[in-house]
Enzyme design. Sequence first.
Site, PDB file in Angstrom:
ATOM      1  N   HIS A 258      12.418  42.182  65.079  1.00  0.00           N
ATOM      2  CA  HIS A 258      13.333  41.244  66.265  1.00  0.00           C
ATOM      3  C   HIS A 258      13.407  40.887  65.487  1.00  0.00           C
ATOM      4  O   HIS A 258      13.255  40.089  64.293  1.00  0.00           O
ATOM      5  CB  HIS A 258      12.132  41.013  66.886  1.00  0.00           C
ATOM      6  CG  HIS A 258      11.141  39.839  67.116  1.00  0.00           C
ATOM      7  ND1 HIS A 258      11.403  38.549  67.021  1.00  0.00           N
ATOM      8  CD2 HIS A 258       9.951  39.983  66.364  1.00  0.00           C
ATOM      9  CE1 HIS A 258      10.603  37.505  66.542  1.00  0.00           C
ATOM     10  NE2 HIS A 258       9.334  39.078  66.174  1.00  0.00           N
TER      11      HIS A 258
ATOM     12  N   ASP B  45       9.741  34.947  60.235  1.00  0.00           N
ATOM     13  CA  ASP B  45       9.716  36.020  62.485  1.00  0.00           C
ATOM     14  C   ASP B  45      10.372  35.873  62.613  1.00  0.00           C
ATOM     15  O   ASP B  45      11.047  35.178  63.749  1.00  0.00           O
ATOM     16  CB  ASP B  45       8.096  34.888  62.060  1.00  0.00           C
ATOM     17  CG  ASP B  45       7.594  35.355  64.222  1.00  0.00           C
ATOM     18  OD1 ASP B  45       8.085  36.870  64.288  1.00  0.00           O
ATOM     19  OD2 ASP B  45       6.800  34.663  64.851  1.00  0.00           O
TER      20      ASP B  45
ATOM     21  N   GLU C  58      11.523  38.748  71.046  1.00  0.00           N
ATOM     22  CA  GLU C  58      10.606  39.541  71.760  1.00  0.00           C
ATOM     23  C   GLU C  58       9.597  38.080  71.930  1.00  0.00           C
ATOM     24  O   GLU C  58       8.600  37.561  72.198  1.00  0.00           O
ATOM     25  CB  GLU C  58      10.698  39.738  70.487  1.00  0.00           C
ATOM     26  CG  GLU C  58       9.159  39.971  69.865  1.00  0.00           C
ATOM     27  CD  GLU C  58       7.918  39.064  69.177  1.00  0.00           C
ATOM     28  OE1 GLU C  58       7.091  39.393  69.264  1.00  0.00           O
ATOM     29  OE2 GLU C  58       8.497  37.956  69.195  1.00  0.00           O
ATOM     30  N   GLU C  59      10.301  36.534  71.395  1.00  0.00           N
ATOM     31  CA  GLU C  59       9.727  35.332  71.180  1.00  0.00           C
ATOM     32  C   GLU C  59       9.152  34.936  72.613  1.00  0.00           C
ATOM     33  O   GLU C  59       8.862  33.877  72.766  1.00  0.00           O
ATOM     34  CB  GLU C  59       9.907  34.384  70.150  1.00  0.00           C
ATOM     35  CG  GLU C  59      10.575  33.966  68.974  1.00  0.00           C
ATOM     36  CD  GLU C  59       9.643  35.158  68.102  1.00  0.00           C
ATOM     37  OE1 GLU C  59       7.739  34.534  68.971  1.00  0.00           O
ATOM     38  OE2 GLU C  59       8.404  34.725  66.956  1.00  0.00           O
TER      39      GLU C  59
ATOM     40  N   ASP D 118       7.017  43.738  61.645  1.00  0.00           N
ATOM     41  CA  ASP D 118       6.263  42.371  62.105  1.00  0.00           C
ATOM     42  C   ASP D 118       6.343  41.665  61.511  1.00  0.00           C
ATOM     43  O   ASP D 118       5.611  41.751  60.099  1.00  0.00           O
ATOM     44  CB  ASP D 118       5.783  42.048  63.306  1.00  0.00           C
ATOM     45  CG  ASP D 118       6.516  40.565  64.636  1.00  0.00           C
ATOM     46  OD1 ASP D 118       6.537  39.804  64.155  1.00  0.00           O
ATOM     47  OD2 ASP D 118       6.844  40.932  65.484  1.00  0.00           O
TER      48      ASP D 118
ATOM     49  N   HIS E 195       5.692  30.510  62.575  1.00  0.00           N
ATOM     50  CA  HIS E 195       6.275  29.084  63.292  1.00  0.00           C
ATOM     51  C   HIS E 195       6.723  28.190  62.811  1.00  0.00           C
ATOM     52  O   HIS E 195       6.220  27.296  63.999  1.00  0.00           O
ATOM     53  CB  HIS E 195       5.350  29.475  64.628  1.00  0.00           C
ATOM     54  CG  HIS E 195       5.987  30.015  65.448  1.00  0.00           C
ATOM     55  ND1 HIS E 195       5.646  30.783  67.179  1.00  0.00           N
ATOM     56  CD2 HIS E 195       5.832  31.772  65.446  1.00  0.00           C
ATOM     57  CE1 HIS E 195       6.611  31.920  67.305  1.00  0.00           C
ATOM     58  NE2 HIS E 195       6.458  33.003  66.280  1.00  0.00           N
TER      59      HIS E 195
END
Length: 359
Positions: free
Chosen positions: A66, A178, A210-211, A233, A321
């Site tokens: 993603h 990410d 995706e998030e 991922d 993140h």
Amino acid sequence: MLSKDSLKFFSEFMNSASPSGYEEEAAAVFRARLGKYCDRVETDVMGNTAGVLNGDAGVKVMLAGHYDEIGFQVVYISDEGLLYFRPNGGIDKLNVPSTEVDVLTASGRVPGVVGKKPIHLLKGSERDTPPDLSDMWIDIGAEDKAAAEKLVSVGDPVVMRANFRILGENRVMSKGMDDKVGAFIVAEVMRNLAGRKLNVAVYGVGTVQEELGLRGATVSAFGINPDIGIALDVGFATDIPDIPKKLLGDVRLGKGPELSRSADNNVVLGKMIRKVAAKHKIPYQETASHRASGGTDAAQIQLTRSGVATALLSIPNRYMHSQVEICDLRDIEYSIKLLTEFIASLTGKESFIPGIGDK
């Protein structure tokens, strides 16, 4: 080693803006890269992009990484010209104050910083409590609301400032690692496979949103209807202080990608991938997912239509993140080689039915 050309693409891709739901900039970079090597490139209405090789083959393999990233969205402009915002994806509020950001407007990027009340003016109890996002704002240098409204609008998405760089000999740091690192690997595998004889069709997909709940993978997998799905991922590196190895395992940067075992991973497919890794002496790390199912695109791809044989390959990542996520170039290179050799080894006659396909 990654070539200079690949590193240039990696840098451009990582520095692109792609907040969930607004991934156009990263999609354009990804699409241009795939266009150099794939038979065709498709983008669907949500923004998922797929490069296709050997598309007429009966068996379809879907690689998915993603390219959306966490960020914010403007919800209110104050009389002082400050922008108040909401999170877009899983934001850690501890990392937000003093962040440099770009507001993505119809006219281009508007730079700003996330501000809050200075420590000198905080009461005793406030100093020990992280501020809520509602107590922060984005300062773009506007003198009042009218000046701010000439530059930005309510609803504009916001991303962390581009900051890709190489640290030391093998480490790379960036916001949005990410999971643009996963989509980067997908693109590099497609580049490698373009020069190989294939017995299967390969779809290299950059997925969106995706998030926000694995939304892009749900749509793209339904459209492709793959027989095999491999999600790329990031995973938690546990080689930093205070990360509980007894819960997450011993995962180190530079020791290879993580091959996960969970309900999202087809047992037969997992064995086949590990055999290829052993044959080509490609390092990898065994992990048991910290949850029984879910959390990555693999979970949605697996449940597409009548079911898909899926696997999850994760790149160890420090500081997930945050604006300073760190991965290792060796893990990226091992992943590209492993997936290239695995897909090239497929005959198109494999069965992935547990208890039958591995006999």
